[in-house]
Design a protein around this motif. Structure first.
Motif, short mmCIF file in Angstrom:
data_model
loop_
_atom_site.label_atom_id
_atom_site.label_comp_id
_atom_site.label_asym_id
_atom_site.label_seq_id
_atom_site.Cartn_x
_atom_site.Cartn_y
_atom_site.Cartn_z
N LEU A 27 3.89 3.56 -9.67
CA LEU A 27 4.11 4.95 -9.26
C LEU A 27 5.57 5.32 -9.06
O LEU A 27 5.94 6.46 -9.30
CB LEU A 27 3.33 5.22 -7.97
CG LEU A 27 1.81 4.98 -8.07
CD1 LEU A 27 1.15 5.30 -6.74
CD2 LEU A 27 1.19 5.78 -9.19
N PRO A 28 6.45 4.42 -8.61
CA PRO A 28 7.86 4.81 -8.45
C PRO A 28 8.46 5.27 -9.78
O PRO A 28 8.29 4.64 -10.81
CB PRO A 28 8.52 3.52 -7.95
CG PRO A 28 7.42 2.75 -7.30
CD PRO A 28 6.20 3.06 -8.12
N GLY A 29 9.17 6.37 -9.71
CA GLY A 29 9.83 6.88 -10.90
C GLY A 29 9.00 7.85 -11.72
O GLY A 29 9.51 8.46 -12.65
N GLY A 30 7.73 8.01 -11.36
CA GLY A 30 6.85 8.89 -12.12
C GLY A 30 6.55 10.17 -11.38
O GLY A 30 7.23 10.56 -10.42
N LEU A 31 5.49 10.83 -11.82
CA LEU A 31 5.10 12.12 -11.24
C LEU A 31 4.91 12.04 -9.74
O LEU A 31 5.26 12.97 -9.01
CB LEU A 31 3.80 12.59 -11.91
CG LEU A 31 3.20 13.89 -11.38
CD1 LEU A 31 4.01 15.09 -11.87
CD2 LEU A 31 1.73 14.02 -11.82
N LEU A 32 4.36 10.92 -9.25
CA LEU A 32 4.00 10.79 -7.84
C LEU A 32 5.06 10.09 -7.00
O LEU A 32 4.75 9.62 -5.90
CB LEU A 32 2.66 10.05 -7.72
CG LEU A 32 1.47 10.72 -8.42
CD1 LEU A 32 0.19 9.93 -8.17
CD2 LEU A 32 1.30 12.16 -7.98
N CYS A 33 6.27 10.02 -7.47
CA CYS A 33 7.33 9.43 -6.65
C CYS A 33 7.72 10.42 -5.56
O CYS A 33 7.69 11.64 -5.75
CB CYS A 33 8.54 9.04 -7.50
SG CYS A 33 9.39 10.42 -8.28
N THR A 34 8.09 9.91 -4.41
CA THR A 34 8.37 10.76 -3.26
C THR A 34 9.65 11.57 -3.44
O THR A 34 9.85 12.58 -2.76
CB THR A 34 8.48 9.92 -1.98
OG1 THR A 34 9.46 8.89 -2.18
CG2 THR A 34 7.15 9.28 -1.65
N GLU A 35 10.52 11.14 -4.35
CA GLU A 35 11.76 11.86 -4.59
C GLU A 35 11.64 12.88 -5.71
O GLU A 35 12.60 13.57 -6.05
CB GLU A 35 12.90 10.89 -4.93
CG GLU A 35 13.21 9.86 -3.86
CD GLU A 35 12.25 8.68 -3.89
OE1 GLU A 35 11.56 8.51 -4.93
OE2 GLU A 35 12.16 7.95 -2.89
N ARG A 59 0.84 -1.19 0.00
CA ARG A 59 0.00 0.00 0.00
C ARG A 59 0.87 1.24 0.00
O ARG A 59 1.98 1.26 0.55
CB ARG A 59 -0.93 -0.01 1.21
CG ARG A 59 -1.92 -1.17 1.21
CD ARG A 59 -3.06 -0.87 2.15
NE ARG A 59 -3.86 0.22 1.65
CZ ARG A 59 -4.91 0.07 0.85
NH1 ARG A 59 -5.26 -1.14 0.44
NH2 ARG A 59 -5.60 1.12 0.45
N ASN A 60 0.39 2.28 -0.62
CA ASN A 60 1.09 3.54 -0.66
C ASN A 60 0.50 4.43 0.43
O ASN A 60 -0.64 4.90 0.32
CB ASN A 60 0.93 4.18 -2.04
CG ASN A 60 1.75 5.44 -2.21
OD1 ASN A 60 1.61 6.37 -1.44
ND2 ASN A 60 2.60 5.45 -3.22
N ALA A 61 1.27 4.66 1.49
CA ALA A 61 0.75 5.39 2.64
C ALA A 61 0.33 6.81 2.27
O ALA A 61 -0.68 7.32 2.76
CB ALA A 61 1.80 5.43 3.76
#
Length: 394
Positions: A246-254, A22-24
């Motif tokens: 989602l990792p690496g895209g617009l919504l990545c935390t970095e 899950r994505n917190a």
């Protein structure tokens, strides 16, 4: 768009891992939106321009103008994020079967129970002697049969159906949006500009043609004419972001988006203030007519679309940056948020009914309704989730 040149793998090989945890951040954003829905419905009767209660407060107009301009569109966006990975895992038929249970079953149950119970509180103001049985029968046989907030469920299922057909035709259908999302990790302003351009292009003509308050209604199936394509745009842009995870895209935390929260807030404030300018023009200069000129609808639609996208980016940036790990006050509510959305409406309307004749300020009434709606809808949902099989739906 021509600068987005990186090649991405086929959809079948990239979406499955994204759904294992899950994505917190997104869970908390979705729970926050649920509370926004409850707040919206708690304060509407006490707005200055449209109050149905003897008391009012102009501050609630500030809230309602903002919430009505973004929260349902953002719900569609968040719902779209996980569509493509689910289609990869389950296939179109399996995915739609699950969506029927998750969306169709609650819609049917709520349409026959929760919604009539909610609107009976309003009917009693007009006809205090009408029984609930008579009101219910008139609602489901003669109409009108309003859907309240559950219109979201059948529209979302319709979008899921279209997405399933699209996936069947081509699993790579939304790859251009996903490439834009990956480019947006470093350049979120470009994704913002494209999303705004597309949403404005679909929303403004519909608003000009149908007007802001026109609804399609067939039994309990209803939706605003002018916003259908706006919601579809948000949903499929969300689905495109989620194609490769989602990792690496617009919504990545970095990414840059998560680090630009203040900028998105300032970006949202400009069109929001301009919407208030348009409200002033409508009421004080145009005389608050029933039908507004096309130039007005076009300008308001542009400011509406701009605020909607910007405030969504601001909220997502906040949760991506500050709420990815650790504990949040929203976490205990997260498993019950969907159920709270389904059951809160009659609770809010009946609380407003009982407070109608109470001589206290509008702020006190709204705060009472909001807090009690949260607590009671949360409690009802927690109890319902204990029923056998209810966990698969709620």
């Amino acid at each position: 768009m021509t600068t987005i040149s990186e090649t991405i793998a086929p959809a079948q090989t990239r979406a499955v891992p994204a759904t294992k945890a899950r994505n917190a951040s997104l869970d908390r954003a979705r729970t926050f939106l649920t509370l926004v829905v409850l707040l919206h419905h708690a304060v509407i009767p006490y707005t200055y321009f449209g109050h149905t209660d003897p008391t009012s407060f102009i501050g609630f107009d500030v809230i309602v103008l903002a919430t009505d301009s973004f929260f349902m569109a953002m719900f569609f966006f968040l719902s779209g994020l996980f569509v493509w990975p689910a289609l990869v895992r389950k296939g179109p038929i399996g995915y739609l079967r699950d969506r029927l249970i998750r969306l169709g079953l609650p819609f049917a149950i709520c349409a026959f129970t929760v919604i009539p119970l909610a609107y009976y509180a309003i009917a009693l103001r007009q006809n205090p002697d009408e029984s609930f049985a008579a009101f219910w029968w008139k609602t489901v046989t003669v109409g009108p049969w309003p859907s309240g907030p559950i219109w979201f469920l059948w529209v979302l299922f319709a979008f899921d159906l279209v997405a399933s057909v699209g996936y069947r035709l081509s699993p790579n259908l939304l790859d251009p949006i996903n490439r834009l999302s990956r480019h947006g990790a470093k350049h979120p302003g470009q994704f913002f500009a494209v999303l705004l351009a597309v949403t404005a292009a679909f929303y403004i003509p519909g608003r000009m043609y149908f007007g802001a308050g026109s609804w399609f209604a067939f039994g309990p199936f209803s939706v605003q004419h002018g916003r259908v394509m706006l919601y579809a745009t948000y949903f499929f842009f969300g689905a495109g972001i989620g194609v490769a995870g989602l990792p690496g895209g617009l919504l990545c935390t970095e990414g840059r988006m998560a680090k630009s929260g203040l900028g998105w807030i300032l970006t949202a404030l400009v069109p929001y203030c301009l919407m208030w300018v348009m409200v002033y023009v409508k009421r004080e200069i145009l005389g608050n007519p029933v039908w507004l000129p096309d130039w007005y609808e076009a300008l308001y639609g542009l400011f509406f679309a701009s605020f909607s996208v910007a405030i969504m980016f601001a909220i997502l940036a906040y949760f991506l940056r500050f709420k990815q790990s650790g504990w949040s006050i929203l976490d205990p509510m997260q498993p019950d948020a969907y159920g709270m959305f389904l059951v809160h409406y009659p609770i809010a309307l009946w609380l407003q009914y009982w407070l109608f004749d109470v001589d206290i300020p509008a702020v006190a009434k709204a705060l009472t309704v909001f807090v009690l709606t949260i607590l009671l809808s949360w409690g009802v949902t927690a109890a319902l989730r204990r029923l056998p099989g209810a966990g698969h739906v709620l």
